[in-house]
Design a protein around this motif. Structure first.
Motif, PDB file in Angstrom:
ATOM      1  N   ARG A  39      27.935  -2.532  64.142  1.00 36.40           N
ATOM      2  CA  ARG A  39      29.354  -2.348  62.899  1.00 36.40           C
ATOM      3  C   ARG A  39      29.174  -2.624  61.521  1.00 36.40           C
ATOM      4  NH1 ARG A  39      33.195  -4.940  67.916  1.00 36.40           N
ATOM      5  NH2 ARG A  39      33.843  -2.808  68.627  1.00 36.40           N
ATOM      6  N   ARG A  42      28.060   0.456  60.392  1.00 42.89           N
ATOM      7  CA  ARG A  42      28.972   1.065  59.821  1.00 42.89           C
ATOM      8  C   ARG A  42      29.652   0.556  58.615  1.00 42.89           C
ATOM      9  NH1 ARG A  42      33.223   1.479  62.451  1.00 42.89           N
ATOM     10  NH2 ARG A  42      33.576   0.824  63.849  1.00 42.89           N
ATOM     11  N   SER A  46      29.961   3.229  55.127  1.00 36.29           N
ATOM     12  CA  SER A  46      31.608   3.739  55.468  1.00 36.29           C
ATOM     13  C   SER A  46      32.065   4.307  56.215  1.00 36.29           C
ATOM     14  CB  SER A  46      31.696   3.797  53.634  1.00 36.29           C
ATOM     15  OG  SER A  46      31.416   2.761  52.745  1.00 36.29           O
ATOM     16  N   PRO A  48      33.642   5.167  59.516  1.00 33.36           N
ATOM     17  CA  PRO A  48      35.380   4.539  59.853  1.00 33.36           C
ATOM     18  C   PRO A  48      35.042   4.344  61.574  1.00 33.36           C
ATOM     19  CG  PRO A  48      36.011   6.731  59.679  1.00 33.36           C
ATOM     20  CD  PRO A  48      34.109   6.708  59.048  1.00 33.36           C
ATOM     21  N   GLU A  49      35.487   3.415  62.230  1.00 34.38           N
ATOM     22  CA  GLU A  49      35.745   3.262  63.881  1.00 34.38           C
ATOM     23  C   GLU A  49      36.123   4.835  64.674  1.00 34.38           C
ATOM     24  OE1 GLU A  49      39.734   0.740  63.916  1.00 34.38           O
ATOM     25  OE2 GLU A  49      38.554   2.276  65.556  1.00 34.38           O
ATOM     26  N   GLU A  52      39.506   5.525  64.117  1.00 34.20           N
ATOM     27  CA  GLU A  52      39.609   6.681  62.985  1.00 34.20           C
ATOM     28  C   GLU A  52      39.375   7.722  62.524  1.00 34.20           C
ATOM     29  OE1 GLU A  52      42.395   4.294  61.504  1.00 34.20           O
ATOM     30  OE2 GLU A  52      42.452   5.574  60.185  1.00 34.20           O
ATOM     31  N   ARG A  53      38.267   8.077  63.435  1.00 33.55           N
ATOM     32  CA  ARG A  53      37.371   9.305  63.199  1.00 33.55           C
ATOM     33  C   ARG A  53      38.489  10.410  63.938  1.00 33.55           C
ATOM     34  NH1 ARG A  53      33.007   6.059  64.459  1.00 33.55           N
ATOM     35  NH2 ARG A  53      32.913   6.354  66.398  1.00 33.55           N
ATOM     36  N   SER A  56      41.317  11.400  62.727  1.00 35.48           N
ATOM     37  CA  SER A  56      40.728  12.304  61.245  1.00 35.48           C
ATOM     38  C   SER A  56      40.295  13.530  62.294  1.00 35.48           C
ATOM     39  CB  SER A  56      39.635  12.004  59.734  1.00 35.48           C
ATOM     40  OG  SER A  56      39.623  11.213  59.700  1.00 35.48           O
TER      41      SER A  56
END
Lengths: 192, 192
Positions: A39, A42, A46, A48-49, A52-53, A56
């Motif tokens: 974490r 990441r 930058s 994303p978790e 979020e991925r 996307s």
DNA sequence: GTTGCTATTATGACTTGGTACTAATAGTAA
DNA sequence: TTACTATTAGTACCAAGTCATAATAGCAAC
């Protein structure tokens, strides 16, 4: 055995690009570190978790239209040429060369660059590729520069000219191809 | 004013189909009921929760049919697909595919069509071409239609999946390629 | 008026995959 | 020894739920 942070982060980014649905826990297991380290990585990168991925990816418009390749005969920019001996070209990978979902260059751009260089190095503007053996060593990303080097190696027993093309990113080989080329001036038979 | 349950559930299903990323809270506001009612409705209708829906869309399983294409940028139009068995695509050669001086299709378009078909036929959207052996049989001209047929032939001793692609113009073979593909789910080792 | 049923709402424990923050530990160079 | 970096641990909290229990309201049948 644990790899250095910089290398781990590089591989982390690649891993997530290749498998965006991987969890932090799976990544921690894969890289043999704690989930807090993943974490922190990441955050520093930058990236994303997971959710979020996933969002996307789901939101992305996948129906891209097929992009026509450039009209130039040579893919890439020839920067060195010795006819019937060797040639070098460079291709800067822009976003028109990559899959938008992972910024990985499509294989046929690498092939196109190599193939057009193989044609260009031959002192016969009607040269054709009869056969080729391709090896893709690793993925190429947007922003990388591919340097393709072609060497004419001779003529085989079938009268085809052999051209070896090796492509590099930063002296790391990413692609190699063996091209068996027809020359119009040495064709044994003319059939279509 | 509140509509009857059956009608609400019908509209609920429609709303979620049209906007799969809507939250239960937003649905509760929209239908003027509590969030528990929405969750009871979804349970009764077997509609998964938001994150599962997002995951399905991202994984491209939402409403997937045989005619839905895999997420790769396919060169040509897939007209038949049986995952892990065979696939067919067509590519009409336009002037953007040919050398302007002789209307002959550049080899990399044939390769691109064949390569993308080899990737598409594999039931693994992260499949990659590791190696390929290409044979260009004859030139293809502007105005001709190339029909590429892919067959999955099995797995070699290195664990790569072999896909044979043959391309025809009017039942005459113009190209053949043997593609050695990585599957992301069966990788023997992870190196680059 | 009571009973039984359905629909709806509320509450709380819990899950998953995180963020954010603080703090502790280990290794290493100066 | 100190200072710094890398790593790990612990904890509170978050979002968007599931699951279960329970309460309330409306309505039809008796």
């Amino acid at each position: 055995m644990r790899i250095p942070k910089v290398k781990r982060q590089e591989k982390l980014r690649e891993t997530i690009e290749e498998t965006p649905f991987i969890t932090d826990e799976e990544l921690a297991n894969k890289f043999n570190v704690s989930i807090q380290t993943i974490r922190l990585d990441r955050m520093e990168l930058s990236i994303p978790e997971l959710r979020e991925r996933i969002k996307s990816v789901a939101n992305h418009q996948w129906n891209e239209t097929v992009k026509s390749l450039p009209l130039e005969d040579v893919i890439g920019e020839i920067i060195d040429l010795e006819l019937d001996k060797r040639a070098i070209s460079i291709l800067d990978i822009g976003k028109e060369h990559v899959f938008t979902r992972n910024n990985i260059a499509r294989g046929h751009h690498l092939f196109a660059q190599a193939n057009s260089l193989a044609v260009a190095v031959i002192n016969d503007e009607l040269a054709l590729t009869a056969k080729s053996v391709l090896n893709f060593k690793r993925q190429v990303r947007q922003g990388e520069r591919v340097v393709a080097k072609a060497f004419v190696e001779g003529i085989n027993e079938k009268g085809l000219t052999l051209v070896q093309v090796d492509s590099f990113v930063d002296s790391e080989k990413v692609f190699s191809g063996e091209f068996h080329m027809y020359r119009s001036t040495e064709k044994k038979e003319n059939n279509e």
